[in-house]
Design a protein around this motif. Structure first.
Motif, PDB file in Angstrom:
ATOM      1  N   GLU A  33     -77.045  27.843  50.570  1.00  0.00           N
ATOM      2  CA  GLU A  33     -76.073  26.890  51.100  1.00  0.00           C
ATOM      3  C   GLU A  33     -76.696  25.666  51.755  1.00  0.00           C
ATOM      4  O   GLU A  33     -76.066  24.612  51.794  1.00  0.00           O
TER       5      GLU A  33
ATOM      6  N   LYS B 297     -60.966  25.251  54.263  1.00  0.00           N
ATOM      7  CA  LYS B 297     -61.401  23.933  53.808  1.00  0.00           C
ATOM      8  C   LYS B 297     -61.212  22.921  54.937  1.00  0.00           C
ATOM      9  O   LYS B 297     -60.169  22.887  55.586  1.00  0.00           O
TER      10      LYS B 297
ATOM     11  N   ASP C 202     -67.252  31.534  48.667  1.00  0.00           N
ATOM     12  CA  ASP C 202     -66.216  31.422  47.655  1.00  0.00           C
ATOM     13  C   ASP C 202     -65.398  32.696  47.428  1.00  0.00           C
ATOM     14  O   ASP C 202     -65.366  33.235  46.332  1.00  0.00           O
TER      15      ASP C 202
ATOM     16  N   ASN D 156     -75.000  22.921  49.246  1.00  0.00           N
ATOM     17  CA  ASN D 156     -74.485  23.208  47.911  1.00  0.00           C
ATOM     18  C   ASN D 156     -73.021  22.786  47.852  1.00  0.00           C
ATOM     19  O   ASN D 156     -72.482  22.204  48.794  1.00  0.00           O
ATOM     20  N   GLU D 157     -72.342  23.107  46.760  1.00  0.00           N
ATOM     21  CA  GLU D 157     -70.967  22.654  46.530  1.00  0.00           C
ATOM     22  C   GLU D 157     -69.944  23.299  47.468  1.00  0.00           C
ATOM     23  O   GLU D 157     -68.801  22.853  47.538  1.00  0.00           O
ATOM     24  N   GLU D 158     -70.336  24.320  48.221  1.00  0.00           N
ATOM     25  CA  GLU D 158     -69.407  24.983  49.132  1.00  0.00           C
ATOM     26  C   GLU D 158     -69.144  24.183  50.404  1.00  0.00           C
ATOM     27  O   GLU D 158     -68.181  24.450  51.120  1.00  0.00           O
ATOM     28  N   HIS D 159     -70.023  23.207  50.692  1.00  0.00           N
ATOM     29  CA  HIS D 159     -69.917  22.424  51.928  1.00  0.00           C
ATOM     30  C   HIS D 159     -70.026  20.946  51.612  1.00  0.00           C
ATOM     31  O   HIS D 159     -70.702  20.549  50.655  1.00  0.00           O
ATOM     32  N   ASP D 160     -69.360  20.111  52.438  1.00  0.00           N
ATOM     33  CA  ASP D 160     -69.405  18.672  52.192  1.00  0.00           C
ATOM     34  C   ASP D 160     -69.929  17.864  53.377  1.00  0.00           C
ATOM     35  O   ASP D 160     -69.978  16.633  53.321  1.00  0.00           O
TER      36      ASP D 160
ATOM     37  N   ALA E 207     -65.981  22.932  52.041  1.00  0.00           N
ATOM     38  CA  ALA E 207     -65.377  22.042  51.050  1.00  0.00           C
ATOM     39  C   ALA E 207     -64.320  22.757  50.213  1.00  0.00           C
ATOM     40  O   ALA E 207     -63.674  22.124  49.386  1.00  0.00           O
ATOM     41  N   ARG E 208     -64.165  24.057  50.413  1.00  0.00           N
ATOM     42  CA  ARG E 208     -63.228  24.866  49.625  1.00  0.00           C
ATOM     43  C   ARG E 208     -62.390  25.748  50.538  1.00  0.00           C
ATOM     44  O   ARG E 208     -62.779  26.043  51.657  1.00  0.00           O
TER      45      ARG E 208
END
Length: 147
Positions: A68, A41, A6, A111-115, A36-37
């Motif tokens: 992660e 992204k 991030d 985690n929220e950093e990857h989809d 995801a960001r």
């Protein structure tokens, strides 16, 4: 190659930042994660992120991979490095040291950093949207893993 965890979370310092990433191999396949960001992204990369002040490279890599992906790894050696220069106002300058690693335990939980994540043979990764230099780092890491 991975972007640090991030980096868009605030103003970037006026100096390069140190980051680490891991080419994690399991049964001949390497783990790729999709960011995801921003930055990058939608691109597949290696798990990793910034080294904190006073933290060793290996400690940072174990921490970032755990945060992660939840995976436990064995670090085998340095596979290569990449420099990411600022592309736009507010983007950072990073030196990313990429390590070869072997999967030891647990299944990926992102985690929220990857989809998304995929375990792929190195020859299969070229069909994905990849961060710059990723194929070269994976090839170098594979040589360290197979000996």
């Amino acid at each position: 190659m991975p972007g640090p965890s991030d980096p868009a979370s605030g103003p970037q310092p006026p100096r390069p930042q140190l980051a680490v990433s891991a080419a994690i191999f399991r049964e001949g396949k390497v783990l790729l994660v999709r960011r995801a960001r921003s930055p990058a992204k939608g691109f597949y990369s290696l798990p990793g992120g910034r080294v904190e002040f006073g933290e060793s490279l290996h400690a940072a890599l174990h921490r970032e991979v755990d945060e992660e992906t939840s995976l436990k790894i064995e670090i085998l050696g340095l596979a290569g490095w990449r420099e990411v220069l600022p592309q736009a106002a507010g983007s950072g300058h990073y030196i990313i040291l990429s390590f070869a690693a072997r999967w030891v335990d647990r299944e990926p939980h992102l985690n929220e950093e990857h989809d998304d994540f995929q375990w792929l043979a190195p020859e299969e990764i070229g069909s994905l949207k990849l961060t710059g230099g990723l194929e070269e780092i994976v090839a170098a890491a594979r040589k360290l893993v197979v000996g």
